[in-house]
Enzyme design. Structure first.
Site, short mmCIF file in Angstrom:
data_model
loop_
_atom_site.label_atom_id
_atom_site.label_comp_id
_atom_site.label_asym_id
_atom_site.label_seq_id
_atom_site.Cartn_x
_atom_site.Cartn_y
_atom_site.Cartn_z
N LYS B 31 0.83 -1.19 0.00
CA LYS B 31 0.00 0.00 0.00
C LYS B 31 0.88 1.26 0.00
O LYS B 31 0.68 2.17 -0.82
CB LYS B 31 -0.92 -0.01 1.22
CG LYS B 31 -1.89 1.17 1.29
CD LYS B 31 -2.60 1.27 2.64
CE LYS B 31 -3.66 0.20 2.81
NZ LYS B 31 -4.94 0.56 2.15
N ARG B 101 -3.08 2.84 8.82
CA ARG B 101 -3.37 1.52 8.22
C ARG B 101 -2.11 0.68 8.11
O ARG B 101 -1.03 1.20 7.87
CB ARG B 101 -3.91 1.70 6.78
CG ARG B 101 -5.20 2.44 6.66
CD ARG B 101 -5.57 2.51 5.17
NE ARG B 101 -6.33 3.72 4.90
CZ ARG B 101 -7.63 3.71 4.57
NH1 ARG B 101 -8.28 2.59 4.51
NH2 ARG B 101 -8.23 4.85 4.33
N GLY B 110 -7.78 -7.74 5.40
CA GLY B 110 -8.59 -7.91 6.59
C GLY B 110 -7.89 -8.56 7.75
O GLY B 110 -8.48 -8.82 8.80
N MET B 112 -5.10 -7.44 9.36
CA MET B 112 -4.51 -6.55 10.37
C MET B 112 -5.40 -5.32 10.58
O MET B 112 -6.43 -5.16 9.94
CB MET B 112 -3.10 -6.15 9.95
CG MET B 112 -2.15 -7.34 10.12
SD MET B 112 -0.51 -6.94 9.57
CE MET B 112 -0.77 -6.61 7.85
N ARG B 357 -3.68 -1.29 -6.65
CA ARG B 357 -2.92 -2.55 -6.57
C ARG B 357 -3.36 -3.44 -7.73
O ARG B 357 -4.41 -3.20 -8.33
CB ARG B 357 -3.16 -3.25 -5.23
CG ARG B 357 -4.61 -3.58 -4.99
CD ARG B 357 -4.81 -4.18 -3.60
NE ARG B 357 -6.25 -4.32 -3.35
CZ ARG B 357 -6.75 -4.64 -2.17
NH1 ARG B 357 -5.96 -4.82 -1.15
NH2 ARG B 357 -8.06 -4.77 -2.01
N HIS B 473 -6.59 -43.83 -4.89
CA HIS B 473 -6.91 -44.42 -6.19
C HIS B 473 -8.02 -43.63 -6.88
O HIS B 473 -7.91 -43.25 -8.04
CB HIS B 473 -7.32 -45.88 -6.00
CG HIS B 473 -7.70 -46.56 -7.29
ND1 HIS B 473 -9.00 -46.64 -7.72
CD2 HIS B 473 -6.94 -47.14 -8.24
CE1 HIS B 473 -9.03 -47.27 -8.87
NE2 HIS B 473 -7.79 -47.59 -9.21
N ARG B 579 -0.77 -47.16 -19.12
CA ARG B 579 -0.75 -48.24 -18.12
C ARG B 579 -1.50 -49.43 -18.67
O ARG B 579 -2.74 -49.44 -18.67
CB ARG B 579 -1.40 -47.75 -16.83
CG ARG B 579 -0.52 -46.76 -16.06
CD ARG B 579 -1.33 -45.84 -15.17
NE ARG B 579 -2.07 -44.90 -16.00
CZ ARG B 579 -2.40 -43.67 -15.62
NH1 ARG B 579 -2.07 -43.22 -14.44
NH2 ARG B 579 -3.07 -42.89 -16.43
N GLU B 763 11.54 -45.28 -10.05
CA GLU B 763 10.53 -45.01 -9.02
C GLU B 763 10.91 -45.60 -7.68
O GLU B 763 10.10 -45.64 -6.76
CB GLU B 763 9.15 -45.53 -9.48
CG GLU B 763 9.18 -46.94 -10.00
CD GLU B 763 7.85 -47.38 -10.62
OE1 GLU B 763 6.79 -46.86 -10.24
OE2 GLU B 763 7.88 -48.28 -11.49
N SER B 782 11.84 -42.69 -17.10
CA SER B 782 10.67 -41.88 -16.79
C SER B 782 10.50 -41.92 -15.28
O SER B 782 10.37 -43.00 -14.70
CB SER B 782 9.45 -42.44 -17.50
OG SER B 782 8.32 -41.66 -17.19
N GLY B 784 8.87 -42.07 -12.01
CA GLY B 784 7.57 -42.40 -11.44
C GLY B 784 7.54 -41.81 -10.04
O GLY B 784 7.81 -42.49 -9.06
N THR B 785 7.25 -40.53 -9.97
CA THR B 785 7.42 -39.82 -8.69
C THR B 785 6.34 -40.17 -7.68
O THR B 785 6.49 -39.84 -6.51
CB THR B 785 7.49 -38.30 -8.93
OG1 THR B 785 6.45 -37.93 -9.82
CG2 THR B 785 8.83 -37.94 -9.52
N ASN B 786 5.26 -40.80 -8.10
CA ASN B 786 4.28 -41.25 -7.09
C ASN B 786 4.93 -42.29 -6.18
O ASN B 786 4.99 -42.14 -4.96
CB ASN B 786 3.06 -41.90 -7.74
CG ASN B 786 2.24 -40.92 -8.55
OD1 ASN B 786 2.53 -39.73 -8.55
ND2 ASN B 786 1.24 -41.41 -9.24
N ASP B 787 5.43 -43.36 -6.79
CA ASP B 787 6.04 -44.42 -5.99
C ASP B 787 7.35 -43.95 -5.37
O ASP B 787 7.69 -44.35 -4.26
CB ASP B 787 6.26 -45.67 -6.85
CG ASP B 787 4.97 -46.47 -6.97
OD1 ASP B 787 3.94 -46.01 -6.43
OD2 ASP B 787 4.98 -47.54 -7.59
N CYS B 849 6.44 -39.11 -15.20
CA CYS B 849 5.08 -39.53 -15.49
C CYS B 849 4.27 -39.70 -14.21
O CYS B 849 3.17 -40.22 -14.23
CB CYS B 849 5.06 -40.81 -16.31
SG CYS B 849 5.81 -42.20 -15.45
N TYR B 869 10.82 -34.09 -20.93
CA TYR B 869 9.38 -33.89 -21.02
C TYR B 869 8.72 -34.17 -19.68
O TYR B 869 9.30 -34.80 -18.80
CB TYR B 869 8.76 -34.78 -22.10
CG TYR B 869 8.79 -36.26 -21.79
CD1 TYR B 869 7.78 -36.85 -21.01
CD2 TYR B 869 9.81 -37.07 -22.26
CE1 TYR B 869 7.81 -38.20 -20.70
CE2 TYR B 869 9.86 -38.42 -21.95
CZ TYR B 869 8.85 -38.97 -21.18
OH TYR B 869 8.87 -40.31 -20.87
#
Lengths: 897, 897
Positions: B31, B101, B110, B112, B357, B473, B579, B763, B782, B784-787, B849, B869
């Site tokens: 501000k 202010r 809102g 502060m 702003r 899942h 898959r 993975e 590739s 497999g960042t989940n596992d 992936c 990729y």
């Protein structure tokens, strides 16, 4: 450009000298190097020569051909043998016969091919008849040669030869080979030659040089036969090593009563006693001793008397040669500085040495021999330590089956925890406990075990499961407790309802006696008698030497007073892992634990925890008292809460009653707590984050116990509190604050200043990577390599049984990574964590408390990473002590090199 | 040593000049910096000054005290304001009033405190009466000040003031504030002062300087109030930033009909249209516009007409001031080069700017504004790209609930997959399919979903689960399919048997209509109308620009033709993860798959696989045809076999019948395959090692499909065959050999040379460490960042729901690591693997992936590691395209810096 260097492919030996020596095993193989060494020592070795392992390597790299100059070198060496013996290879009048044997760098008994009596032909056999004056011997030798060469080199199947021999015997109407006379063997020879020609379309080779090269090629080819490949895989022998070929003049132990052949050990291989030990046969060839056609006789009078044999000893029959042999024995042992396994032949009263090598021995013998040799000044203490395979000590620590007893093996599983045990079969932990309290020995049989079965496993003498591997719950807990365990005996079908187990039509009922051998994996009917181990003075002596050498401390994984006492007895220098949850399963606690789990509010949980606290405090008072000021690392609650809830409706009903609620609620809570992958679920420090009051209670018990022990015994305990499953520094900091707060409260209320450490188990890959940050506040790391192996590989040890066998069969994994640490994967993470931890906090205490802490190869790895201690189950403490000493010596060696 | 440097704690602004400027946000707050900037631009800003954020830092570092020279600097700055306004602070005749202010670096709306009309006392209010000639205005201002100051600075609770105002109104028998006259406000003031004195024991401060410093202290203190702390945690704002305090001369929009106040956006924040957009009120203070007591009026005639308003616009009522304001609008937008959100006040026909702003906007508006600004030449294309939050595109791609519609929310879960959907409630996948085939829209409700439910999830419009997190899942599959999903709505109690779901007494039956909003997690009764998204030309334009900038390719995770087509429509440049097991669940295949699983011999498995092969081939022909030569990565079978077996007895019976066996055998096999931790079990390449015939069949299908597509369309397909869950090089080599062998066979039989790549999913932590070795034979990785996240953290995403909320609440994890990649843990492993892989094989193709491939922050990480990729679910392809472009720009920026 310079002179062409000729490679030496052939090394001669014999006549009191040799071109090789014992250190040249890599080039000459074990047998060749030792034949050379014995020749150099002036021992009577039949002359011969060794074709090097480099020829084998060349042979496989060059499409099974030989170096161009090999033939010339062989011819020269063979000429020297002819000269030495005074006979000619292929000489019709005075033929030289040779043996052709393999000999690799490492012993591979029976894996590769051998040809004896080579050099016999239709012509030379007549020369042998004349020279030996023993036609039967000569023809027998020839037919043996045709049979051996025909099979090994030419590939004619055994049964063809056997058929012919049978036919001749039938024709003559006799049953024993020994009844055949010279003419009979001549008929056999005719038959053998015909079958070879019929099978191969060409006659049996009559050119002795063709015979020789055929045999050499057969030996090299046998390096790649299926048996040899399998053996190498099992024993970690690289294919690149190759084998050497030894060609040696034949000597004959079967040329009359002044001939003999035998095998001997320079000391007793069972007990280690310093006494000449061996067997011989008069007028026999080496294979006869092994074949068991005739009963071998003892070498010495003492041996004959000790074994109550009526047959005369060699010491009596041919005292002069025996004394020569005894002198050779002393000479060899003094030279090699270890117990030797030797082979000899006596030909017409002349002794020939055919082989010497380090003798195999039992664990007890190994201990005694090492300690004795050190006492005799033959080796030093470091060498004595290095001579013992730490894993072999297991044999000494557990009861074993009486080897003389009869046994009926009905199934086999994995040898999951060593020792043998007999008892009545029971199918539940409760029943095991009940029966044990009645004084019965029981074997607990389960499809698999869970933490709920702990009390029953403790009560049982042995544990038998039909599912799970070497690192299944049953196996790990049994090893920890020193209980015998056979795991994953998949052929057994357990019927809990019917209280029976069935295998191939045999049904065993609850209460029937069975025996399991956790060292072999055998399951037997009835009670097979066992013998208790007795730890010799040699054991204590060697352990003492090991303790002087090792750098790493050895602690134990223990939570019960019994385990702690056992471990201290075995030399543990502290507790590296005390799993508090194992204390939760006692009948009088589990009720309160379940009440805590069923509580819906923090207040409710605190009320239940208040009931558990005095019991936990008592646990720690006991442990601290037993450990007498030695360090004790206590891991706070680790397993997911659902492990504490029962599975069956009946048990749920009981829990509901005890907790003053109904079964629906219990079932609902069990459902809520159910996890798809409990290993990766709400456990470890995650429980502490969700329910800090649990860790508070445990910390309070620990600190109050420390105060109490000090008041009672004056012993200052410095507890090491370990937070499990840390993945981030923040988790650790939040929980350390909980512990520090409780410590402050106990210090205020007791008026005693407490020393303690707070550290963490490093058991997740992320913790290894974040070790530098975590070490800012953690005062020690203990590597939990069980879980670290599970997460690094993404393999659940409970489920690995379905594919790990495929993995070992195909050579993907050389070792079970749950037994021996995976150095390049899990090991790299441990190394990273140790380095990063130390970079932040140079004096951070580092240890390992996974199962690997008791595995010698893994202990060696721990030494290279510079851990401060290893911790293992009580029964593995001596193994770890010895392995740590060996690791220190080997690291010292590496640093010197 | 040298002159003492005085720190400047106070920056003045106003009168067409300022000591600060827009770039000084860190020091002056947003501000303050913008007030300075507007002053510098010569815009009409009421004069004032900013106390810097450094004072806030000092304040908290020094036990809530101020720098010693602050007071002097404030006095000087205040004098300048007095001079500029021509009034005196505390002057009884001509009092200067100020606002106080907060203003932090980042907007914290809102959170502060603010105090207006400061400088009024019993004395100065009379001066204000006289100067303004409006007693009601003056007394109203004073009572507002007492109320605000009393509450914010002195801590007197609101209700005290409200009670007094109510009492006065009751006494006067009126209901609206506007009906109160000056004398009434005087009575209110008396009451307010009394209550302050009563509550605090001292009178309301009559010293204007005491008032000022009280307000400054209150603003600084509010930086550490609970609301602000929470807000900062949620928005990643460090506490160290601190807030500035802005003190500014008051101007009044409520001094008569020539006064007004308003808020405006320089463009339409909903549509992005380039039209002045805002609201104002005549004779009002800023808070009145927000409070909703009076209906705000539109700024422009166009706005008034578009909204069918009867109230006159500012353009009509005060055209001259409006045109000044419109000029300011253009000036500001040109200057800031972005749409602005402004506040203004008109005091006696004079315009004052109180705030500017960057304006918040919808995703659609953001797109249009960026594209328009670039077209206008105000910004360049790179800036246009950087202006759009990629995650916001989600809003544009999924149907959303009509914001005007009524809704009855009965429960809330996690916003697991965006979009809204209505339909009949069903409780099984089969029922979902059946109903969908009858043309019904259905919402599939399950406790949790499993791969067996895929067909039902596909058939449903939306998925609702009562268990599981953002990466359960249900959530993952739903996002992949573009289905709306609310996951883990734990308040719902599902009764499968009764076919009902109950929540707090409300029971919904199968067939009842429900609506779920996957963007908010709401579950609603009935069918709430939705609106379909329409992709604007701006979307295509911006995506085109992004495509020109980005370095990384964007692929999709897809296996069905529908998914593949959707992804191609959204700009996918290939398939990064197909898959194959998802293809196994079709009704006509699952029978053969189960037959394969039940087979006891390789021969039996091959017979079943032979039935599946033509169907798999057809799958790949379809995919290859749709992808028209774009790269397609196909992952061989990954899940454990038990996922394909049914759970219920009825289904088992059916399977037994189909497979020509009995239910006992099916049950036995299911028991055999049961796993404690399926995530870490017999799956991925471990299946290929145990049952190579499965991978053989899959490889054959792929190669034959490639041949078929070439024959049919002439398109050359270069399949990328991906082996899952590799942990060791040997696993990879064994399976690559299987694939190469099949490729050779298909080449021979088809006579066509095939190009293909064989690579692996990385993975597991061990695979990351062994990447250098694996890359010797693997042609692509590739991630497999989940596992990899599951194993690195040791957290099962299916079970994380029970503790991840605790982890986010306590700040252990800032983000869900299954949504945004954990850069320091998982990220380090990815980096290690990329480096080691490239060191071995410089041209190795690297991609990701896991779910993270569609998360902008994770895409940014992928750019820094240099992946080739990212691959994500079809509906996230545009997000990934934009995120990849932003990542490229940001990396370019970093490299330049």
């Amino acid at each position: 450009m310079g002179n062409q260097v000729t490679t030496r492919w052939v090394y001669s030996f014999g006549d009191g000298k040799a071109e090789g020596r014992a250190e040249m095993k890599n080039l000459l193989g074990g047998k060749g190097a030792n034949l050379a060494e014995m020749s150099n020592l002036g021992l009577p070795v039949p002359p011969g020569f060794t074709i090097t392992t480099e020829v084998c390597t060349y042979y496989y790299k060059n499409n099974r051909t030989y170096p161009s100059d090999l033939k010339e070198q062989v011819t020269t060496a063979l000429a020297a043998v002819e000269k030495s013996i005074g006979a000619g290879f292929g000489d019709p009048e005075n033929p030289l016969l040779v043996s052709v044997r393999s000999g690799a760098r490492a012993s591979m008994p029976g894996m590769m091919d051998t040809v004896l009596n080579l050099g016999l032909t239709d012509v030379t056999v007549e020369g042998l008849v004349r020279r030996s004056g023993d036609a039967r011997f000569a023809y027998d030798s020839y037919r043996r040669f045709i049979q051996m060469y025909g099979n090994v080199v030419l590939g004619v199947e055994h049964h063809h030869f056997e058929d012919i021999l049978e036919n001749v015997k039938r024709d003559r109407d006799i049953t024993l080979d020994t009844q055949l006379v010279a003419a009979d063997w001549q008929a056999v020879i005719e038959g053998y030659k015909q079958v070879v020609e019929h099978e191969l379309g060409r006659p049996f080779p009559q050119d002795v040089h063709e015979q020789l090269w055929g045999a050499v090629g057969a030996v090299f080819s046998s390096w790649m036969n299926q048996r040899a490949i399998t053996y190498r895989r099992l024993h970690d022998i690289p294919a690149e090593w190759g084998t050497a070929v030894n060609i040696q003049a034949m000597v004959f132990g079967n040329m009359g009563e002044d001939c003999a052949t035998g095998v001997a050990f320079t000391r007793n291989p069972s007990t280690g006693e310093n006494a000449f030990y061996g067997e011989y046969l008069v007028n026999a060839q080496g294979e006869d001793v092994v074949a068991g056609i005739r009963t071998p006789q003892h070498l010495t009078i003492a041996g004959k008397q000790a074994n109550k044999s009526d047959l005369p000893s060699m010491e009596e029959v041919m005292p002069e040669v025996f004394h020569q042999l005894d002198a050779v024995r002393l000479r060899l042992e003094g030279h090699y500085r270890d117990m030797q396994d030797i082979e000899f032949t006596v030909q017409q009263n002349k002794l020939y040495m055919l082989q010497t090598r380090t003798g195999k021995r039992t664990a007890a013998a190994a201990l005694k021999i090492s300690v004795d040799l050190a006492a005799e000044g033959v080796i030093d203490r470091k060498q004595a330590i290095q001579r013992i395979d730490p894993a072999s000590l297991d044999q000494l620590l557990h009861p074993t089956l009486d080897p003389k007893a009869q046994r009926t093996v009905i199934a086999r599983g994995l040898p999951a925890s060593p020792g043998a045990a007999s008892g009545k079969l029971v199918f539940s932990a409760d029943e095991a406990e009940t029966q044990a309290q009645l004084g019965e020995s029981v074997i607990l049989c389960r499809i698999e075990t869970s933490p709920e079965d702990i009390h029953g496993m403790h009560a049982a003498r042995g544990i038998l499961t039909t599912r799970g591997g070497m690192t299944s719950h049953a196996a790990v807990v049994a090893r920890g407790m020193g209980r015998a365990c056979v795991a994953g005996a998949g052929d057994l079908r357990v019927d809990y309802k019917g209280q029976t187990v069935t295998v191939r039509g045999v049904t065993i009922k609850a209460g029937d006696l069975v025996t399991i051998d956790g060292s072999t994996g055998e399951v037997m009917l009835g009670a097979v008698p066992t013998i208790q181990p007795e730890l010799s003075g040699d054991f204590a002596t060697l352990m003492g030497w090991a303790d002087e050498i090792r750098r790493m401390k050895v602690r134990t994984n223990a939570e019960t007073p019994l385990d702690a006492r056992t471990a201290v007895k075995f030399g543990a220098e502290g507790i590296g892992l005390s799993r508090t949850e194992h204390m939760f399963f006692d009948a009088d606690r589990i009720v309160a634990v379940r009440e805590m789990i069923l509580a819906e509010t923090e207040q409710g949980r605190r009320a239940a925890l208040a009931k558990i606290e005095p019991m936990q405090r008592k646990d720690f008072v006991e442990l601290f008292t037993i450990m007498k000021g030695l360090p004790v690392t206590i891991r706070l609650l680790d397993p997911p809460l659902h492990e504490f809830l029962p599975n069956s409706d009946a048990e749920m009903e009981e829990v509901a009653k005890a907790a003053g609620t109904d079964i629906l609620k219990v079932r609902h809570r069990a459902g809520q707590l159910h996890e798809s992958n409990p290993m990766l679920g709400h456990r470890g420090c995650r429980l502490g984050i969700s329910f800090p009051e649990i860790y508070e209670m445990q910390a309070r018990s620990i600190f109050e116990a420390a105060v109490e022990v000090f008041k009672e015994s004056g012993e200052t305990v410095i507890p090491e509190i370990m937070i499990p499953l840390i993945g981030t520094k923040k988790e650790f900091d939040i929980l350390k604050a909980v512990i520090d707060k409780v410590a402050g409260e106990v210090m205020t209320s007791s008026g005693r200043k407490l020393e303690y450490l707070v550290g963490t188990m490093i058991e997740l890959p992320r913790a290894c990577l974040q070790a530098g940050e975590i070490a800012e506040t953690a005062e020690f790391f203990s590597f939990g390599t069980n879980d670290l192996t599970q997460t690094t590989f993404g393999i659940s040890r409970d489920d690995a049984g379905s594919f790990l066998p495929d993995y070992q069969r195909t050579g993907i994994l050389e070792h079970d990574p749950f037994v021996t640490i995976d150095v390049i994967g899990v090991g790299e993470l441990v190394k990273i964590a140790a380095e990063r931890g130390r970079a932040t906090r140079p004096d951070i205490k580092l240890g390992i408390c996974g199962e690997h802490g008791g595995d010698p190869a893994s202990v060696h790895f721990c030494e290279t990473v510079g851990l401060d201690y290893v911790s293992c189950s009580p029964y593995r403490v001596p193994i770890a002590r010895l392995a740590a000493a060996q690791a220190a010596l080997s690291t010292e060696q590496t640093n010197r090199d």
